[in-house]
Motif scaffolding. Structure first.
Motif, short mmCIF file in Angstrom:
data_model
loop_
_atom_site.label_atom_id
_atom_site.label_comp_id
_atom_site.label_asym_id
_atom_site.label_seq_id
_atom_site.Cartn_x
_atom_site.Cartn_y
_atom_site.Cartn_z
N GLN A 2 -26.07 2.90 50.02
CA GLN A 2 -27.33 2.69 49.32
C GLN A 2 -27.25 1.46 48.41
N ASP A 3 -28.44 0.95 48.00
CA ASP A 3 -28.50 -0.24 47.15
C ASP A 3 -27.68 -0.06 45.87
N ALA A 4 -27.80 1.11 45.25
CA ALA A 4 -27.09 1.36 43.99
C ALA A 4 -25.58 1.30 44.21
N GLU A 5 -25.12 1.82 45.33
CA GLU A 5 -23.69 1.78 45.63
C GLU A 5 -23.21 0.36 45.87
N LEU A 6 -24.04 -0.42 46.58
CA LEU A 6 -23.69 -1.82 46.84
C LEU A 6 -23.60 -2.62 45.54
N ALA A 60 -27.12 -13.43 63.34
CA ALA A 60 -25.94 -12.62 63.00
C ALA A 60 -24.78 -13.55 62.68
N TRP A 61 -24.60 -13.83 61.41
CA TRP A 61 -23.55 -14.74 60.97
C TRP A 61 -22.17 -14.09 61.12
N GLN A 62 -21.16 -14.94 61.28
CA GLN A 62 -19.78 -14.50 61.32
C GLN A 62 -19.06 -15.02 60.08
N ALA A 63 -18.00 -14.31 59.67
CA ALA A 63 -17.26 -14.71 58.48
C ALA A 63 -16.73 -16.14 58.61
N GLY A 64 -16.28 -16.51 59.79
CA GLY A 64 -15.77 -17.86 60.01
C GLY A 64 -16.83 -18.92 59.82
N GLU A 65 -18.07 -18.59 60.19
CA GLU A 65 -19.18 -19.53 60.00
C GLU A 65 -19.50 -19.69 58.51
N SER A 70 -21.19 -24.35 52.60
CA SER A 70 -20.97 -24.76 51.22
C SER A 70 -20.38 -23.60 50.41
N VAL A 71 -19.56 -23.92 49.40
CA VAL A 71 -18.99 -22.88 48.55
C VAL A 71 -20.08 -22.09 47.82
N THR A 72 -21.26 -22.65 47.71
CA THR A 72 -22.35 -21.97 47.00
C THR A 72 -22.78 -20.69 47.70
N VAL A 73 -22.47 -20.52 48.99
CA VAL A 73 -22.90 -19.32 49.71
C VAL A 73 -21.73 -18.44 50.13
N GLN A 74 -20.54 -18.74 49.66
CA GLN A 74 -19.36 -18.04 50.15
C GLN A 74 -18.88 -16.86 49.29
N GLY A 75 -19.26 -16.84 48.02
CA GLY A 75 -18.60 -15.91 47.11
C GLY A 75 -19.48 -14.87 46.45
N VAL A 76 -19.02 -14.43 45.28
CA VAL A 76 -19.69 -13.34 44.58
C VAL A 76 -21.09 -13.73 44.09
N GLY A 77 -21.31 -15.02 43.86
CA GLY A 77 -22.64 -15.46 43.43
C GLY A 77 -23.67 -15.31 44.52
N SER A 78 -23.28 -15.58 45.76
CA SER A 78 -24.21 -15.44 46.88
C SER A 78 -24.51 -13.96 47.15
N LEU A 99 -26.43 -11.35 56.80
CA LEU A 99 -25.84 -12.38 55.95
C LEU A 99 -24.82 -11.79 54.98
N GLY A 100 -25.12 -10.62 54.46
CA GLY A 100 -24.26 -10.02 53.45
C GLY A 100 -22.91 -9.56 53.98
N VAL A 101 -22.89 -8.98 55.16
CA VAL A 101 -21.63 -8.47 55.71
C VAL A 101 -20.60 -9.59 55.92
N PRO A 102 -20.96 -10.70 56.59
CA PRO A 102 -19.96 -11.76 56.76
C PRO A 102 -19.56 -12.45 55.46
#
Length: 275
Positions: A2-6, A60-65, A70-78, A99-102
């Motif tokens: 659920q959203d709260a858990e995420l 369906a994005w992959q982790a490698g992609e 850019s680093v702006t979409v790779q981490g905890v901020g994204s 997008l979130g899973v990868p």
């Protein structure tokens, strides 16, 4: 999930990151991951713009992609953008998950690189003088970074820059700063063999007591209100934040002046200087 858990899981992840955030000493392979784990400060909402571009592609994005973006979409901020930004309401849950899973997988991959790098002690073989210099720099660099996290949004009296606050979307900026202080306190004591013990062995109990008390007082009086963005909207909130900043500034004086002089160490420049 659920959203709260995420959201709770995201908070747990970024809280853990606060213990390494701002360090400029250690294994090179670990330090190289810092921007990948967290892009901040985001001066022009680059994260929001880049994430919107990726979400619009509905693929369906992959982790490698993601790792090649850019680093702006790779981490905890994204991930924060996906979980907390109101603009994501225009996207379906499927688009968000695609997008979130990868991105989460990419964070896990980078964290694994850091964990492996830290398995080897980079300070083995240093004499006491060199080790004390590295040790003091570890604390000083993190303290500098934490102060920047307050000074940037505080900016000038009457003209705060609230969007420079870390994690303004989730309203957890001050919670994360508290974790920074807890990390520095733990590093200072180091289970009884840290800087506090070094100072006491040199007969500087008074200085050790001052630093110990400053850490304790700073954490005991830490704001329950976690949202720096909201506090910056009022004069009283601004003054309240300045009071917290002054506590960190006092710690900074003890560490970079008093302790550095006692140990005969010159604290060098770090990556936060000049920003």
């Amino acid at each position: 999930m659920q959203d709260a858990e995420l959201k709770a899981q995201w908070q747990e992840t970024i809280s853990a990151w606060m213990y390494l955030q701002g360090q400029e000493r250690g294994p090179e392979a670990a330090l190289e991951q810092s921007w990948n784990i967290q892009f901040w400060p985001d001066k022009k909402n680059t994260t929001g713009r880049k994430m919107s571009e990726l979400a619009k592609q509905n693929k369906a994005w992959q982790a490698g992609e993601i790792a090649n973006q850019s680093v702006t979409v790779q981490g905890v901020g994204s991930m924060e953008w996906l979980l907390f930004d109101s603009s994501t309401e225009r996207y379906s849950k499927t688009e968000i998950c695609q997008l979130g899973v990868p991105i989460a997988q990419n964070i896990e991959n980078n964290a694994s690189v850091m964990e492996q790098a830290w398995r080897v002690n980079p300070w083995n073989g240093l004499d006491d003088k060199k080790w004390h210099s590295e040790y003091l720099s570890l604390i000083a660099n993190q303290l500098d970074y934490s102060m920047k996290k307050m000074s940037r949004p505080l900016a000038k009296p009457g003209k705060p820059r609230a969007y420079f606050a870390e994690s303004w979307r989730s309203g957890t900026s001050l919670n994360q700063l508290e974790k920074n202080v807890e990390a520095m306190q733990a590093l200072y004591f180091a289970n009884g063999i840290g800087l506090d013990d070094i100072l006491r062995q040199k007969g500087r109990d008074e200085l050790a007591d001052l630093i110990s008390h400053q850490f304790q007082m700073t954490l005991e009086t830490w704001p329950e209100q976690q949202n720096m963005f909201n506090l910056l909207q009022s004069k009283s909130g601004y003054q309240y934040l300045m009071a917290q900043y002054n506590k960190l500034e006092q710690l900074h004086y003890y560490i970079t002046e008093e302790v550095a002089i006692e140990l005969g160490i010159v604290i060098g420049f770090n990556a936060t200087d000049g920003d």
